[in-house]
Design a protein around this motif. Structure first.
Motif, PDB file in Angstrom:
ATOM      1  N   GLU A  72       0.833  -1.197   0.000  1.00  0.00           N
ATOM      2  CA  GLU A  72       0.000   0.000   0.000  1.00  0.00           C
ATOM      3  C   GLU A  72       0.874   1.256   0.000  1.00  0.00           C
ATOM      4  N   GLU A  92       2.409   1.568  -3.382  1.00  0.00           N
ATOM      5  CA  GLU A  92       1.414   2.047  -4.339  1.00  0.00           C
ATOM      6  C   GLU A  92       1.222   3.555  -4.202  1.00  0.00           C
ATOM      7  N   GLN A  93       1.174   4.040  -2.964  1.00  0.00           N
ATOM      8  CA  GLN A  93       1.031   5.483  -2.750  1.00  0.00           C
ATOM      9  C   GLN A  93       2.236   6.233  -3.294  1.00  0.00           C
ATOM     10  N   GLN A 146       1.887   6.276  -7.021  1.00  0.00           N
ATOM     11  CA  GLN A 146       0.846   7.223  -7.428  1.00  0.00           C
ATOM     12  C   GLN A 146       1.370   8.654  -7.355  1.00  0.00           C
TER      13      GLN A 146
END
Length: 132
Positions: free
Chosen positions: A87, A90-91, A94
Motif C-alpha cells: 500500500e 502504491e502510494q 501514485q
C-alpha cells in the motif's frame, strides 16, 4: 460337642482342620475382600498410568498447537506487513505518476510555447527577407 465348645469360645476349624479364631464364612469373606481390594488397587494403578500417559499426550498436543498458533500469528502479521508495504509502495508510485504528469504538462506547455516562438521567429525572418 468339642466343636460346639470351641465355637462358644470363638475358635473354629477350617477345611484343613486348622484351628482358627474367625468363623470360616467370615475368613472366606475377608479373603475375598482382600482379593477385591488388591484388584481395585491394581486397577487404580493402571488407571493412573493411563491417565498419566493421556496427560502427557495432551501436553504434547497443547505444545504443538501453541507452536502452530504462533506460526499462524507470525504468518498473519507478515501478510499484514506485506500488505502495508504494498500500500505504501502504491502510494509512492501514485505520487510519482502525479509528479511525472505535472512534468509532462510543463514540458507540453513549454513545447507549445517554443513552437509558437519558432513560428513567430520564422514569420519574422520571412518578413525580414521579403522586405529586402
Amino acid at each position: 460337642m468339642a466343636q460346639a465348645a470351641l465355637g462358644a469360645a470363638g475358635l473354629h476349624f477350617d477345611e484343613l482342620n486348622k484351628l482358627r479364631v474367625l468363623e470360616p464364612e467370615v475368613a472366606a469373606q475377608t479373603a475375598q475382600l482382600r482379593e477385591q481390594c488388591r484388584a481395585f488397587v491394581d486397577k487404580t494403578a493402571e488407571f493412573q498410568n493411563i491417565v498419566g500417559s493421556l496427560i502427557e499426550l495432551v501436553d504434547q498436543l497443547a505444545k504443538a498447537v501453541e507452536s502452530e498458533k504462533m506460526k499462524a500469528i507470525g504468518a498473519r502479521n507478515l501478510l499484514k506487513s506485506i500488505a502495508k508495504q504494498r500500500e505504501a509502495q502504491e502510494q509512492q508510485l501514485q505520487a510519482l505518476i502525479a509528479e511525472k504528469k505535472m512534468q509532462l504538462e510543463r514540458y507540453r506547455i513549454e513545447y507549445e510555447t517554443l513552437c509558437k516562438i519558432e513560428a513567430d521567429q520564422n514569420e519574422f525572418i520571412d518578413q525580414f527577407i521579403f522586405q529586402k
